[in-house]
Design a protein around this motif. Structure first.
Motif, PDB file in Angstrom:
ATOM      1  N   SER A  38       0.661  -1.654  -0.212  1.00 35.42           N
ATOM      2  CA  SER A  38       0.232  -0.130   0.055  1.00 35.42           C
ATOM      3  C   SER A  38       0.831   1.344   0.263  1.00 35.42           C
ATOM      4  O   SER A  38       0.493   2.104  -0.326  1.00 35.42           O
ATOM      5  CB  SER A  38      -1.074   0.210   0.724  1.00 35.42           C
ATOM      6  OG  SER A  38      -1.644  -1.007   1.380  1.00 35.42           O
ATOM      7  N   PRO A  81      -0.697   4.413  -4.610  1.00 36.45           N
ATOM      8  CA  PRO A  81      -1.223   3.006  -4.217  1.00 36.45           C
ATOM      9  C   PRO A  81      -2.385   3.798  -3.698  1.00 36.45           C
ATOM     10  O   PRO A  81      -2.733   4.628  -2.628  1.00 36.45           O
ATOM     11  CB  PRO A  81      -0.804   2.364  -3.477  1.00 36.45           C
ATOM     12  CG  PRO A  81       0.643   2.794  -3.595  1.00 36.45           C
ATOM     13  CD  PRO A  81       0.681   4.581  -3.747  1.00 36.45           C
ATOM     14  N   SER A  82      -3.701   3.099  -3.482  1.00 36.67           N
ATOM     15  CA  SER A  82      -4.629   3.225  -2.524  1.00 36.67           C
ATOM     16  C   SER A  82      -4.217   2.759  -1.153  1.00 36.67           C
ATOM     17  O   SER A  82      -3.674   1.786  -1.296  1.00 36.67           O
ATOM     18  CB  SER A  82      -5.712   2.256  -3.096  1.00 36.67           C
ATOM     19  OG  SER A  82      -6.960   1.500  -2.455  1.00 36.67           O
ATOM     20  N   GLY A  83      -5.263   3.579  -0.266  1.00 33.24           N
ATOM     21  CA  GLY A  83      -4.583   3.210   1.361  1.00 33.24           C
ATOM     22  C   GLY A  83      -3.777   4.811   1.408  1.00 33.24           C
ATOM     23  O   GLY A  83      -2.959   4.579   2.777  1.00 33.24           O
ATOM     24  N   SER A  84      -2.981   4.880   0.044  1.00 33.19           N
ATOM     25  CA  SER A  84      -1.755   5.730   0.629  1.00 33.19           C
ATOM     26  C   SER A  84      -1.989   7.102   0.239  1.00 33.19           C
ATOM     27  O   SER A  84      -0.935   7.997   0.359  1.00 33.19           O
ATOM     28  CB  SER A  84      -0.204   6.109  -0.203  1.00 33.19           C
ATOM     29  OG  SER A  84      -0.236   6.176  -1.533  1.00 33.19           O
ATOM     30  N   THR A 108      -9.381  -0.841   4.566  1.00 33.43           N
ATOM     31  CA  THR A 108      -9.971  -1.877   3.876  1.00 33.43           C
ATOM     32  C   THR A 108     -10.812  -3.352   4.157  1.00 33.43           C
ATOM     33  O   THR A 108     -10.596  -3.390   5.898  1.00 33.43           O
ATOM     34  CB  THR A 108      -8.669  -2.305   2.840  1.00 33.43           C
ATOM     35  OG1 THR A 108      -9.267  -3.034   2.256  1.00 33.43           O
ATOM     36  CG2 THR A 108      -7.854  -3.406   3.501  1.00 33.43           C
ATOM     37  N   GLN A 135      -8.187  -2.914  -3.547  1.00 35.19           N
ATOM     38  CA  GLN A 135      -6.837  -2.628  -3.056  1.00 35.19           C
ATOM     39  C   GLN A 135      -5.944  -3.235  -4.935  1.00 35.19           C
ATOM     40  O   GLN A 135      -6.434  -3.852  -6.204  1.00 35.19           O
ATOM     41  CB  GLN A 135      -6.812  -4.428  -2.306  1.00 35.19           C
ATOM     42  CG  GLN A 135      -7.726  -4.432  -1.769  1.00 35.19           C
ATOM     43  CD  GLN A 135      -8.790  -5.418  -1.030  1.00 35.19           C
ATOM     44  OE1 GLN A 135      -9.487  -5.472  -1.945  1.00 35.19           O
ATOM     45  NE2 GLN A 135      -9.120  -5.022  -0.291  1.00 35.19           N
ATOM     46  N   CYS A 171       0.695  -1.297   8.650  1.00 38.08           N
ATOM     47  CA  CYS A 171      -0.374  -1.906   8.853  1.00 38.08           C
ATOM     48  C   CYS A 171      -0.931  -2.411  10.049  1.00 38.08           C
ATOM     49  O   CYS A 171      -0.480  -3.627  10.652  1.00 38.08           O
ATOM     50  CB  CYS A 171      -0.464  -2.596   7.891  1.00 38.08           C
ATOM     51  SG  CYS A 171      -2.121  -4.306   7.249  1.00 38.08           S
TER      52      CYS A 171
END
Ligand SMILES: Cc1ncc(COP(=O)(O)O)c(C=O)c1O
Length: 365
Positions: free
Chosen positions: A51, A168-171, A178, A160, A56
Motif C-alpha cells: 500500500s 496506491p490505494s490506501g496511501s 479496507t 486493493q 498496517c
C-alpha cells in the motif's frame, strides 16, 4: 445448453493457492500462534509495503477498520463526517458507531464516486473527517479535498491494488480502511480487514483499539475492542497478495473486452475511468434502462448479474433519523435504478463474457 456464469467465482483463485494455504494452516496448527502471531505480522508488513505506507493493522472486518480509523483520529460524538450517499451501508454505519454524524453527499453522474465539489460545500465547523469511497475499483479524486485541512479517511474496501496518479490505494489519505470480505479483490476465507497509514501515532492507536485498548498486557488506559485479524485468514491473505497484481491485470483485460463487446449496444452505458486512475475492476458496472427487468431476464438466463447498490444510504431505515427524503441526492437515486454489475473475476473467459453480453442483448430486446 451453456453453463451458468456466477457474479464472482472464488473457486478459481482457491485452485491457485490451495497447496500454499494448506501448508500455512498446517504450520499454524503446529505453532498454535492463533492470535496476532507471526502470520499476522508477516501479512501486515507485506500489505503495508504493497500500500506504499509504513504501517498496517489487521482487524476483524472492514466495518471495524473504518470505525477504528475514525476513533484513532479522535472522531466521535458532536463531530460530522462527510461521505457519499452512494456506497455500501457499512461506510455510514462505521461513522455512526464511532458516535459521529454521517453527512451524506451526492455522486458524480459519470463515475458514481463521491461528488468532491458537493463534499467541499458540506464542510463546516463540525466536520472532523472526509470519508471518500474508492467505489467499484477506482480511486476517488481525494486530492481535491487536500486543501480543506480536514483529515481524509479512505474507504479502500473495493480498491486493493488500484492507483491514482501512481499513488496506491490506501496511501493518499491520512489513514485508510479496507475489507477482505471473500468477494473483494483481496479476499479472505471469512471476515477480515485492515487499516493502513503512514502515521506512527495513528497506527499505534488502532493497534491498541483492536486489542481491548491495550498496548501492554493487562494495562488498559482506554476502552477498546476485540477486533484482530485472524491468523488463519492472514495465511490466506499472504498467499493471495502475492498474486493480486496478476489477478487485477486479468480483471483489467476482462473489463476491456466487455467495453469492446458492448460498444454497439446503444442502450448500455459502459463505466467511465477517471483520468489518472489505474482501475482494478472490483465490479464492472453498466447502466441500462429498465434495469429491474433486465436483471431478472439475465438471472433467468443463467447470468449472475447483480446490483451495487439498489437502495442508497439516505433511503435506508437505519438512517431515517438523518431526515432525508427521496430527491435529496438525485444522481445517487438515478444510479440506483439503472446500475447493473456484470460477472467479473480473474479467470472469467472470453466465451463467458460473450455469453453475458449476448444475454444482455436479449434482455434489452
Ligand atoms: C465500500 C465498502 N465499505 C465497507 C465495507 C465493509 O467491509 P466488511 O464487510 O468487511 O465489514 C465494504 C464491504 O463489505 C464495502 O464495500
Amino acid at each position: 445448453m451453456t453453463s451458468p456464469i456466477p457474479l464472482v467465482d472464488l473457486g478459481l483463485q482457491h485452485g491457485e493457492i490451495a497447496d500454499e494455504v494448506r501448508e500455512g494452516w498446517d504450520a499454524l496448527l503446529e505453532s498454535k500462534a492463533f492470535v496476532l502471531g507471526p502470520p499476522v505480522t508477516a501479512f501486515e508488513e507485506a500489505f503495508a509495503r504493497y500500500s506504499g505506507v509504513s504501517h498496517c493493522a489487521g482487524v476483524a472486518n472492514g466495518t471495524d477498520a473504518l470505525e477504528l480509523s475514525l476513533r484513532a483520529l479522535g472522531v466521535g460524538s458532536g463531530d460530522e463526517v462527510v461521505l457519499p450517499a452512494n456506497t455500501f451501508i457499512a461506510t455510514a454505519l462505521a461513522v455512526a458507531r464511532a458516535g459521529a454524524t454521517p453527512v451524506l453527499v451526492d455522486c458524480d453522474p459519470d463515475t458514481q464516486l463521491m461528488d468532491m465539489d458537493a463534499a467541499g460545500e458540506r464542510m463546516g465547523r463540525k466536520t472532523a473527517a472526509f470519508l471518500p469511497v474508492h467505489l467499484f475499483g477506482q480511486m476517488a479524486p481525494v486530492e481535491r479535498l487536500a486543501e480543506a485541512g480536514v483529515p481524509v479517511v479512505e474507504d479502500a474496501a473495493q480498491s486493493q491494488g488500484a492507483r491514482r496518479n501512481d499513488r496506491p490505494s490506501g496511501s493518499v489519505g491520512l489513514i485508510a480502511a479496507t475489507s477482505f470480505y471473500p468477494g473483494k479483490n483481496l479476499g479472505a476465507y471469512g471476515d477480515a480487514g485492515a487499516v493502513v497509514t503512514d502515521d506512527d501515532e495513528l497506527a499505534a492507536r488502532v493497534k491498541a483499539l483492536r486489542n481491548y485498548g491495550s498496548e501492554r498486557k493487562y494495562d488498559h488506559p482506554e476502552m477498546g475492542f476485540n477486533s484482530r485479524l485472524d491468523a488463519l485468514q492472514a495465511v490466506v491473505l499472504s498467499a493471495k497478495l502475492r498474486r493480486l497484481d496478476a489477478w487485477n491485470e486479468q480483471r483489467r483485460a476482462a473489463a476491456a473486452l466487455y467495453s469492446e463487446l458492448l460498444a454497439d449496444l446503444d442502450q448500455v452505458r459502459t463505466p467511465v475511468t477517471l483520468d489518472g486512475n489505474q482501475h482494478v475492476w472490483h465490479l464492472y458496472v453498466v447502466r441500462v434502462p429498465g434495469r429491474d427487468e433486465v436483471l431478472e431476464r439475465l438471472n433467468a438466463d443463467g447470468v449472475g448479474a447483480g446490483v451495487h447498490y439498489p437502495r442508497p444510504i439516505h433511503l435506508q431505515g437505519a438512517f431515517a433519523h438523518l431526515g432525508h427524503r427521496e430527491g435529496d441526492f438525485p444522481e445517487t437515486e438515478r444510479a440506483a435504478t439503472e446500475i447493473l454489475s456484470l460477472p467479473m473475476y480473474p479467470g472469467i473467459s472470453p466465451d463467458q463474457q460473450e455469453q453475458v453480453v449476448e444475454g444482455l442483448r436479449r434482455a434489452l430486446a
